[in-house]
Design a protein around this motif. Sequence first.
Motif, short mmCIF file in Angstrom:
data_model
loop_
_atom_site.label_atom_id
_atom_site.label_comp_id
_atom_site.label_asym_id
_atom_site.label_seq_id
_atom_site.Cartn_x
_atom_site.Cartn_y
_atom_site.Cartn_z
N THR A 81 0.82 -1.22 0.00
CA THR A 81 0.00 0.00 0.00
C THR A 81 0.85 1.27 0.00
O THR A 81 0.42 2.30 -0.51
N SER A 82 2.05 1.21 0.56
CA SER A 82 2.87 2.43 0.62
C SER A 82 3.40 2.81 -0.75
O SER A 82 3.87 3.93 -0.94
N GLY A 83 3.32 1.91 -1.71
CA GLY A 83 3.84 2.19 -3.05
C GLY A 83 2.77 2.60 -4.05
O GLY A 83 3.05 2.66 -5.25
N GLY A 109 7.46 -3.18 1.98
CA GLY A 109 6.60 -3.04 3.15
C GLY A 109 7.25 -3.68 4.37
O GLY A 109 8.03 -4.62 4.23
N ASP A 110 6.91 -3.18 5.55
CA ASP A 110 7.53 -3.74 6.76
C ASP A 110 7.15 -5.21 6.95
O ASP A 110 8.00 -6.06 7.22
N GLY A 111 5.86 -5.51 6.77
CA GLY A 111 5.43 -6.90 6.94
C GLY A 111 6.13 -7.79 5.93
O GLY A 111 6.68 -8.85 6.28
N THR A 112 6.14 -7.37 4.71
CA THR A 112 6.74 -8.12 3.61
C THR A 112 8.22 -8.38 3.83
O THR A 112 8.73 -9.47 3.56
N SER A 113 8.92 -7.36 4.33
CA SER A 113 10.37 -7.48 4.48
C SER A 113 10.75 -8.62 5.43
O SER A 113 11.79 -9.24 5.27
N MET A 114 9.87 -8.89 6.41
CA MET A 114 10.24 -9.87 7.43
C MET A 114 10.24 -11.31 6.93
O MET A 114 10.76 -12.20 7.59
N MET A 170 23.41 -9.10 1.31
CA MET A 170 23.79 -7.81 0.71
C MET A 170 25.10 -7.31 1.30
O MET A 170 25.97 -6.81 0.58
N ALA A 171 25.23 -7.44 2.63
CA ALA A 171 26.46 -6.99 3.28
C ALA A 171 27.63 -7.91 2.92
O ALA A 171 28.72 -7.46 2.57
N HIS A 172 27.38 -9.21 2.99
CA HIS A 172 28.41 -10.20 2.72
C HIS A 172 28.99 -10.05 1.32
O HIS A 172 30.19 -10.16 1.10
N GLU A 173 28.11 -9.77 0.35
CA GLU A 173 28.55 -9.66 -1.05
C GLU A 173 28.86 -8.21 -1.44
O GLU A 173 29.15 -7.93 -2.60
N GLU A 174 28.73 -7.28 -0.48
CA GLU A 174 29.01 -5.85 -0.71
C GLU A 174 28.25 -5.31 -1.92
O GLU A 174 28.83 -4.79 -2.88
N LEU A 175 26.94 -5.44 -1.86
CA LEU A 175 26.10 -5.08 -3.01
C LEU A 175 25.62 -3.63 -2.91
O LEU A 175 25.29 -3.14 -1.82
N ASP A 176 25.53 -2.97 -4.08
CA ASP A 176 25.10 -1.57 -4.10
C ASP A 176 23.56 -1.50 -4.13
O ASP A 176 22.95 -1.21 -5.15
N VAL A 177 22.98 -1.80 -3.00
CA VAL A 177 21.52 -1.81 -2.87
C VAL A 177 21.11 -0.78 -1.82
O VAL A 177 21.74 -0.71 -0.76
N THR A 178 20.08 -0.02 -2.13
CA THR A 178 19.45 0.83 -1.12
C THR A 178 18.06 0.28 -0.85
O THR A 178 17.22 0.24 -1.75
N VAL A 179 17.86 -0.16 0.38
CA VAL A 179 16.56 -0.70 0.77
C VAL A 179 15.80 0.40 1.50
O VAL A 179 16.34 1.05 2.39
N VAL A 180 14.55 0.62 1.10
CA VAL A 180 13.68 1.52 1.86
C VAL A 180 12.56 0.66 2.44
O VAL A 180 11.84 -0.01 1.68
N ILE A 181 12.46 0.62 3.76
CA ILE A 181 11.37 -0.13 4.40
C ILE A 181 10.32 0.87 4.88
O ILE A 181 10.64 1.83 5.58
N TYR A 203 -0.02 -4.82 8.61
CA TYR A 203 -0.32 -5.47 7.33
C TYR A 203 -1.47 -4.65 6.74
O TYR A 203 -2.62 -5.09 6.69
N SER A 204 -1.15 -3.45 6.33
CA SER A 204 -2.20 -2.47 6.02
C SER A 204 -3.14 -2.94 4.92
O SER A 204 -4.35 -2.75 4.99
N VAL A 205 -2.59 -3.56 3.89
CA VAL A 205 -3.44 -3.97 2.76
C VAL A 205 -4.53 -4.94 3.22
O VAL A 205 -5.63 -4.95 2.69
N LEU A 206 -4.21 -5.73 4.25
CA LEU A 206 -5.21 -6.70 4.70
C LEU A 206 -6.35 -6.00 5.44
O LEU A 206 -7.47 -6.50 5.47
#
Length: 551
Positions: free
Chosen positions: A363-365, A412-417, A426-437, A443-446
């Motif tokens: 829902t946040s997207g 989403g926060d629920g989804t991320s878990m 991501m840390a182990h492989e040193e990946l260029d990722v920006t995660v926004v939670i 579980y807002s959509v529900l």
Amino acid sequence: MNGAQALMRTLVDAGIEVCFSNPGTSEMHFVAALDGEPKMRAVLALFEGVATGAADGYARMADKPAAVLLHLGVGLGNGMANLHNARKGKVPVVNIVGDHSLDHVQYNAQLQSDIETVARNVSPNFVRTSQSTAELCNDTVDAIVAARGLPGQVATLILPADVSWGKGGVPAQVPPQPEHHIASQEQIDAAVAAIKKGKKVAMLLGGRALREPSLMAAAKIAAHSGVKLFHETFPTRLERGVGMPTPEKVAYLAELVGVQLADIDHLILVDSKAPVSFFAYPGKKSYLVPDSCQVHSLATEEQDAAGSLRKLVDALGADNTAPKLQKPNRPSSPKGKLTAEKVCQAVGHYLPENAILIDEAITSGLLLQSMTAGCPRHDYITLTGGGIGQGLPNAVGAAIACPDRPVFALIGDGTSMYTIQSLWSMAHEELDVTVVIFNNASYSVLNIELERVGAEKIGEKALSQLDLNGPVINFSQLAQSMGVHGTRVSTAEEMNKALEYASSQKGPHLIEAIVPEAVSGLKRKILPWILRSTPHLPLSVSRALKKKVAP
Ligand SMILES: Cc1ncc(C[n+]2csc(CCOP(=O)(O)OP(=O)(O)O)c2C)c(N)n1
Ligand SMILES: [Mg+2]
């Protein structure tokens, strides 16, 4: 060579260079064989759903499969949801599942289970338990060929431990890719006839038709013949942004699809399915194409979408028509108290050139696509099979496939878990990722769905099943604990600063945005009423409502 060594060579010779793994004892010979093969990158995932989702994200961006290594039926079961998402996205995956040695099966030891039955759900066209070391590499070739066909598939190769450790493995070569079929003359003629005689004709693009060559051809047809372009609700990979065509998304909410298709009399499918409702609702239709609309198929999922569209361009004489393309248009940077909408606005403001944007923000997207439409060229990846927990692993795989491209994953926060262990990879492989939670502690959509399904009484116990308060999860600390730079923001200014920082430093980063639910209170209460009213309103009014609810 033992079986595992020959298998490894066969994979590498076929161009499979990454293996996302979560191994156990039965896979130890495969693990040992990794050292003998410098061309194979091995990426450890701390949960099987991360391994399978990473293979999915990798293949979407690399346009070739990765291998996955899982531990018997239990490991496969844990990796299931993201294999399901890959299957629905028509993404190639070579899924290798270790098993007990063939003569150990009779003893029904602790980990013994019916792996083939588990696998069949996600690999309906290729499940094979290899029966001998001598045959293993032929089995591997068959799995690779099945995976990378049209459509792409999850091919599951079950690897008994003794087949792996046995001597006499012989590497095998994968044959060259066959030419894919393009639309037949009958398909072209039907599309041309529909376009010429229809009053309002639309084309629904999905799968590989959302890549540049197909989109450009479709946009020429649109500009030449007045055909409206739609794209499927959940693209595997949509190439979009400045300079790209701008098909309209088929809405998630079934009632709004009715509004979009109300006046269409011919719908031409290109590597897509006629729209159906995501879920069934009491008293509502599942099949969303109006009775008055005729459906045609220009290219099935087995056919080459781009080649078929180009053939249609020629048939219509549209080759010299200029397509309508997206112009640069970024939102300003947001100010004040943070909301999900402002996070999407900030992402639209800052998204770097050539980014990979992964959307599992639920829902946040809601406004993410409209806020990023005029951003520089980027790829947009979504939840193809509805099994949440795909976005973070997809980010791992996409970043490995495209090390020079910044990856942004909005989750989403629920989804991320479901697959939060991705942060460690991501840390182990040193990946260029920006995660926004988006931390809306819900579980807002529900909550929306609970109103929509028409449940009689909604009590406290029901609501407690959708509530992530108490304790509210601290995602920035979770990130730090797994070696990812994490920060928590609750104003738009802090959000802007965090994105500026993430864009200036290589990742991985995690930005935890504290936001209220995007659809709540009165908005949530009246949404079902608005949706129910749409078929009874004049089309211009329901279209205006649709723009407000799902721009
Ligand atoms: C594997 C799986 N389990 C459960 C669900 C049901 N489900 C769909 S969305 C959702 C919650 C999403 O919550 P969140 O990510 O916080 O997004 P929000 O709704 O708050 O925007 C759940 C549990 C699902 N789709 N897939
Ligand atoms: Mg939430």
